[in-house]
Scaffold this motif. Structure first.
Motif, PDB file in Angstrom:
ATOM      1  N   SER A  49     -14.107   7.744   7.405  1.00 53.43           N
ATOM      2  CA  SER A  49     -13.000   7.109   6.722  1.00 53.43           C
ATOM      3  C   SER A  49     -13.678   5.875   6.160  1.00 53.43           C
ATOM      4  N   THR A  50     -13.409   5.429   5.039  1.00 53.11           N
ATOM      5  CA  THR A  50     -13.821   4.160   4.432  1.00 53.11           C
ATOM      6  C   THR A  50     -12.845   2.934   4.861  1.00 53.11           C
ATOM      7  N   ASP A  51     -13.713   1.894   4.895  1.00 51.73           N
ATOM      8  CA  ASP A  51     -12.753   0.721   5.563  1.00 51.73           C
ATOM      9  C   ASP A  51     -12.269   0.010   4.198  1.00 51.73           C
ATOM     10  N   PRO A  52     -10.756   0.390   4.322  1.00 50.26           N
ATOM     11  CA  PRO A  52     -10.019   0.032   3.211  1.00 50.26           C
ATOM     12  C   PRO A  52      -9.892  -1.666   3.042  1.00 50.26           C
ATOM     13  N   ARG A  53      -9.998  -2.038   1.876  1.00 49.20           N
ATOM     14  CA  ARG A  53     -10.106  -3.632   1.677  1.00 49.20           C
ATOM     15  C   ARG A  53      -8.633  -4.127   1.155  1.00 49.20           C
ATOM     16  N   VAL A  54      -7.992  -3.089   1.254  1.00 51.90           N
ATOM     17  CA  VAL A  54      -6.525  -3.441   0.409  1.00 51.90           C
ATOM     18  C   VAL A  54      -5.501  -4.144   1.774  1.00 51.90           C
ATOM     19  N   PRO A  55      -5.101  -5.096   1.364  1.00 53.26           N
ATOM     20  CA  PRO A  55      -4.361  -5.860   2.573  1.00 53.26           C
ATOM     21  C   PRO A  55      -3.428  -4.952   3.267  1.00 53.26           C
ATOM     22  N   THR A  69      -2.057  -2.144  -3.992  1.00 57.13           N
ATOM     23  CA  THR A  69      -2.271  -3.681  -3.644  1.00 57.13           C
ATOM     24  C   THR A  69      -2.205  -3.964  -2.431  1.00 57.13           C
ATOM     25  N   ALA A  70      -1.297  -3.370  -1.664  1.00 62.00           N
ATOM     26  CA  ALA A  70      -0.862  -3.675  -0.212  1.00 62.00           C
ATOM     27  C   ALA A  70      -0.405  -2.662   0.343  1.00 62.00           C
ATOM     28  N   VAL A  71      -0.353  -2.756   1.860  1.00 53.48           N
ATOM     29  CA  VAL A  71       0.368  -1.617   2.625  1.00 53.48           C
ATOM     30  C   VAL A  71       0.915  -2.437   3.809  1.00 53.48           C
ATOM     31  N   THR A  72       2.335  -2.269   3.990  1.00 52.82           N
ATOM     32  CA  THR A  72       2.985  -2.799   5.001  1.00 52.82           C
ATOM     33  C   THR A  72       3.506  -1.755   5.883  1.00 52.82           C
ATOM     34  N   ARG A  73       4.214  -2.015   6.992  1.00 48.95           N
ATOM     35  CA  ARG A  73       4.594  -1.038   8.001  1.00 48.95           C
ATOM     36  C   ARG A  73       5.553   0.032   7.473  1.00 48.95           C
ATOM     37  N   HIS A  74       6.245  -0.452   6.422  1.00 42.32           N
ATOM     38  CA  HIS A  74       7.276   0.593   5.741  1.00 42.32           C
ATOM     39  C   HIS A  74       7.239   0.525   4.396  1.00 42.32           C
ATOM     40  N   ALA A  75       6.067   0.270   3.816  1.00 38.48           N
ATOM     41  CA  ALA A  75       6.064   0.095   2.321  1.00 38.48           C
ATOM     42  C   ALA A  75       4.709   0.200   1.723  1.00 38.48           C
ATOM     43  N   VAL A  76       4.434   0.718   0.720  1.00 43.75           N
ATOM     44  CA  VAL A  76       3.152   0.558  -0.164  1.00 43.75           C
ATOM     45  C   VAL A  76       3.469   0.061  -1.446  1.00 43.75           C
ATOM     46  N   HIS A  77       2.763  -1.021  -1.800  1.00 44.15           N
ATOM     47  CA  HIS A  77       2.885  -1.835  -3.191  1.00 44.15           C
ATOM     48  C   HIS A  77       1.908  -1.390  -4.021  1.00 44.15           C
ATOM     49  N   LEU A  78       2.145  -1.233  -5.359  1.00 44.53           N
ATOM     50  CA  LEU A  78       1.538  -0.948  -6.591  1.00 44.53           C
ATOM     51  C   LEU A  78       1.260  -1.965  -7.437  1.00 44.53           C
ATOM     52  N   ASP A  79       0.198  -1.984  -8.000  1.00 40.70           N
ATOM     53  CA  ASP A  79      -0.076  -3.121  -9.083  1.00 40.70           C
ATOM     54  C   ASP A  79       0.691  -3.152 -10.150  1.00 40.70           C
ATOM     55  N   ASP A  80       1.689  -2.389 -10.488  1.00 41.70           N
ATOM     56  CA  ASP A  80       2.684  -2.478 -11.420  1.00 41.70           C
ATOM     57  C   ASP A  80       3.810  -3.064 -11.044  1.00 41.70           C
ATOM     58  N   GLY A  81       3.787  -3.292  -9.381  1.00 37.07           N
ATOM     59  CA  GLY A  81       5.012  -4.188  -9.015  1.00 37.07           C
ATOM     60  C   GLY A  81       6.075  -3.227  -8.418  1.00 37.07           C
ATOM     61  N   ARG A  82       5.828  -2.187  -8.451  1.00 41.74           N
ATOM     62  CA  ARG A  82       6.718  -0.999  -7.596  1.00 41.74           C
ATOM     63  C   ARG A  82       6.325  -1.194  -6.096  1.00 41.74           C
ATOM     64  N   GLU A  83       7.347  -1.153  -5.190  1.00 36.60           N
ATOM     65  CA  GLU A  83       7.343  -1.062  -3.788  1.00 36.60           C
ATOM     66  C   GLU A  83       7.780   0.180  -3.297  1.00 36.60           C
ATOM     67  N   LEU A  84       7.029   0.979  -2.656  1.00 37.57           N
ATOM     68  CA  LEU A  84       7.270   2.306  -2.510  1.00 37.57           C
ATOM     69  C   LEU A  84       7.742   2.423  -0.937  1.00 37.57           C
ATOM     70  N   PRO A  85       9.118   2.771  -0.532  1.00 40.90           N
ATOM     71  CA  PRO A  85       9.352   2.918   1.003  1.00 40.90           C
ATOM     72  C   PRO A  85       8.285   3.889   1.506  1.00 40.90           C
ATOM     73  N   SER A  86       7.585   3.573   2.845  1.00 38.73           N
ATOM     74  CA  SER A  86       6.935   4.762   3.323  1.00 38.73           C
ATOM     75  C   SER A  86       6.794   4.584   4.961  1.00 38.73           C
ATOM     76  N   GLU A  87       7.443   5.313   5.700  1.00 42.21           N
ATOM     77  CA  GLU A  87       7.221   5.436   7.129  1.00 42.21           C
ATOM     78  C   GLU A  87       5.995   5.703   7.778  1.00 42.21           C
ATOM     79  N   VAL A  88       5.216   6.491   6.853  1.00 44.07           N
ATOM     80  CA  VAL A  88       3.951   6.968   7.170  1.00 44.07           C
ATOM     81  C   VAL A  88       3.011   6.896   6.096  1.00 44.07           C
ATOM     82  N   THR A  89       1.978   6.285   6.137  1.00 42.90           N
ATOM     83  CA  THR A  89       1.137   5.963   5.000  1.00 42.90           C
ATOM     84  C   THR A  89      -0.038   6.559   5.453  1.00 42.90           C
ATOM     85  N   VAL A  90      -0.616   7.550   4.575  1.00 47.14           N
ATOM     86  CA  VAL A  90      -2.006   8.186   4.931  1.00 47.14           C
ATOM     87  C   VAL A  90      -2.874   7.890   3.853  1.00 47.14           C
TER      88      VAL A  90
END
Length: 398
Positions: free
Chosen positions: A106-112, A206-227
């Motif tokens: 696995s690559t070391d992701p630099r995305v916050p 652009t960022a991953v949080t515990r319950h979401a994935v953020h995209l560079d167009d401003g969208r926030e995607l709900p995500s309980e499990v991010t792969v």
């Protein structure tokens, strides 16, 4: 009396096992394979492990030649001056020749937030952890897969086929390697499985949080499990050992796969960068490069001039669940043709490829030196010309 030659192979993946088996052609060669796991991992199956349709392990007794000594350990350093390697939990092991086949992970992701909240899938341990996370998640939980290459596509399809609610975030084009015709077929199949494919501009994470994935167009995607399936990285063992590498950490070699720093060290698989123009990371390439690395060592032992690597890519396979797939035919320079096979036939061809990736190793164990592969020497010349380079040295004296 013939003097015995000790060869150490670091890494027990497709490249390392192929090299170790092939080296047993000579009775006066002692082969030691060092690997951190006691089992062979067919990495082409890791997405199936995540989906619960395969355990992604094979007993080494099925693929490794009887004459190869297996040491279950991790190499922490290569001492080229002393011609030895240092295992983490044992004494140094000496060598006359070394095959560097440490593979990739696995690559070391630099995305916050990605390293903390996203789950990689590129290793056996990571895939097992992810499987456990998926199993404990609610059946309707939102799952997000980041990465539009084969690993991302296959993992998303596998999970969706299990009834999971999956979003595939591409960060660009879906399956960028695929021909546009095959890409459209893949998109239709993913849609039928219920995968929400987000591709094109604005889909870079652009960022991953515990319950979401953020995209560079401003969208926030709900995500309980991010792969996290966005790329691979190689171990830094070569660099830590003072050997020159490319920007990704792959061992720099000439066209014979010999290290530019030490002719007793050859590289194979994902961790090799011949002429600083590495082949696409794949099980297919790993097996072929492993065989060629062994041939280079055997040539040096015999006092012969090693040959340059000659390899072409006939196809790329992508599964889309258990009932569909894409078998993308390729030109010798590893670019996609218009021709591809999809649907159930594509799935069957993908399954055949997975089985043969292991069968080739078993065949080489029984009959060392038997593995062959399609050649495409013109491809390497074109690549070097494209990069404005003269052909790299294709031989060194033994």
């Amino acid at each position: 009396m013939t003097e015995n030659t000790d060869v150490v192979v670091i890494g027990g993946g497709y490249a390392g096992v192929m090299a170790a088996n092939r080296l047993t052609q000579r009775d006066d060669v002692t082969v030691t394979l060092i690997n951190p796991r006691p089992v062979f991992v067919p990495r082409l199956r890791l997405h199936q492990l995540v989906g619960g349709t395969h355990d992604a392990v094979v007993d080494y007794r099925e693929v490794l030649a009887e004459g190869v000594r297996l040491v279950v350990d991790t190499v922490t350093r290569i001492d080229t001056a002393g011609r030895s390697v240092a295992p983490a939990s044992g004494d140094a092991i000496g060598y006359d020749h070394l095959v560097y086949a440490v593979g990739s992970g696995s690559t070391d992701p630099r995305v916050p937030g990605a390293a903390e909240f996203a789950h990689p899938v590129a290793t056996l341990e990571a895939a097992r952890r992810l499987r456990s996370v998926v199993e404990t998640a609610h059946a309707t939980a939102a799952l997000t897969v980041v990465g539009a290459g084969p690993t991302g596509i296959e993992t998303a399809a596998e999970l969706a086929e299990q009834g999971r609610r999956v979003t595939l975030v591409c960060g660009g084009a879906l399956g960028p390697y695929l021909h546009p015709r095959a890409r459209r077929t893949a998109a239709k199949r993913l849609a039928r499985l219920g995968v929400n494919v987000l591709d094109g501009p604005g889909t870079k994470v652009t960022a991953v949080t515990r319950h979401a994935v953020h995209l560079d167009d401003g969208r926030e995607l709900p995500s309980e499990v991010t792969v996290w399936a966005a790329g691979f990285a190689v171990p830094d063992l070569a660099a830590r050992s003072g050997l020159r590498t490319d920007a990704m950490g792959r061992l720099l070699t000439d066209e014979t796969l010999t290290s530019v720093d030490d002719e007793r060290v050859v590289a194979a698989g994902d961790s090799a960068a011949p002429s600083d123009l590495p082949f696409r990371m794949s099980a297919y390439a790993a097996g072929c490069l492993g065989a060629h690395a062994a041939d280079t060592v055997l040539d040096r032992i015999a006092g012969k001039r090693p040959a340059p690597i000659d390899l072409s890519f006939p196809a790329l396979c992508v599964s889309l669940g258990r009932r569909a797939g894409i078998f993308q035919f390729a030109h010798k320079d590893d670019t996609a043709m218009r021709l591809y096979v999809g649907g159930r036939a594509g799935a069957k061809l993908k399954e055949v490829s997975c089985r043969f990736s292991v069968k080739h190793l078993a065949d080489e164990a029984r009959k060392p030196g038997s593995h062959t592969w399609p050649k495409g020497e013109r491809c390497r010349r074109l690549l070097r010309a494209e990069h404005g380079e003269a052909p790299a040295a294709a031989e060194r004296t033994a």
